[in-house]
Design an enzyme around this catalytic site. Structure first.
Site: not given
Ligand code: 13P
Ligand code: ZN
Length: 267
Positions: A104, A127, A129, A203
């Site tokens: 990302e 970022h 989840h 996401h």
């Molecule tokens: P990475 O392991 O490349 O950081 O990706 C994790 C992720 O949440 C992608 O959206």
């Molecule tokens: Zn992600």
């Protein structure tokens, strides 16, 4: 700098504990330029694919791709690395040990470039989840601004006064895009101008903050409200005549006034 790296590790531990960081899920960057004297580095140059003039010559801690938050919590320098953007803003080199950066990276660095461009004091991008916010992002009616502008934001604000107090800019919506894509980065950039936290449909979320704890806190506050909303809806499932009431508009205006809340990101 040790304290900053320590707080990155601390936040990654929280993310794992909350169940927001399955496997390698989530990533972050923190601007570390204040701790370095600008130096041209030896070593391999990795192209960015875009030109980011406002972060040219700057330094960032970046989570490694495929690295786990739960591992980063214990070993931040084995699960991420420090990079320096080249003086022309088109590539980066690692400072010390190279760990390939998160997929990302386009979103993180394009937003970091924007923050520098606007003279912002914000240093962190995150970022992750978060379960309940992602669950709500599957409900089109909540994302649909034609019913009420910023409908999801108002629903979350109305759960408890603290949501409005500590996430006063609310949450922006970024339509689904392929993870790691430049399109996702561009959509994120267009929304992050107005919000500290944006929801990547189906996401996760992308947040900015003065530091990594600040970015985490805002996501945590919004996700708590999402969880309360979903819990209230389980009562509705058993008692269909009872909808979650939410705080009134007047109650929310009072919070806005008493806390003297900003309507735009303070610098
Ligand atoms: P990475 O392991 O490349 O950081 O990706 C994790 C992720 O949440 C992608 O959206
Ligand atoms: Zn992600």
């Amino acid at each position: 700098m040790e304290n900053v790296i320590q707080s990155i590790a601390e936040v990654c531990g929280y993310i794992w504990q909350k169940g927001w960081g399955e496997r390698n899920g989530g990533n972050l960057t923190v601007n570390l330029t204040e701790f370095f004297t600008s130096d041209v580095l030896a070593g391999e140059q990795h192209p960015l694919g875009v030109t980011l003039p406002h972060i040219a010559g700057q330094y960032f801690y970046v989570k490694g791709t495929q690295k786990r938050m739960r591992d980063l919590a214990h070993k931040p320098m084995e699960n991420g690395c420090i990079i320096r953007i080249t003086d022309d803003g088109t590539a980066y080199k690692a400072v010390g040990e190279y760990v390939p950066p998160t997929s990302e990276l386009p979103s993180h660095l394009m937003v970091q470039d924007y923050l520098q461009h606007t003279g912002s004091a914000y240093k962190a991008t995150l970022h992750t989840h978060p379960i309940e916010l992602v669950a709500l992002s599957h409900h089109r009616a909540l994302l649909d601004d034609s019913v009420r502008p910023n409908r999801l934001t108002h629903t979350l604000w109305s759960m408890i006064p603290e949501t409005l107090a500590f996430a006063p800019l609310g949450i922006g919506i970024v339509p689904y895009q392929v993870p790691g894509s430049v399109e996702l980065a561009q959509e994120t950039l267009s929304k992050i101008r107005d919000y500290d936290v944006v929801l990547w449909e189906k996401h996760g979320v992308f947040a900015v903050g003065q530091d990594i704890m600040d970015a985490f806190d805002q996501v945590d506050v919004l996700n708590k409200a999402a969880r309360i909303y979903l819990d209230a809806l389980t009562y509705t499932a058993a008692h269909p005549d009872s909808e979650p009431e939410g705080m009134t508009d007047k109650a929310m205006q009072d919070v806005q006034r008493i806390f003297n809340l900003p309507k735009q990101r303070p610098c």
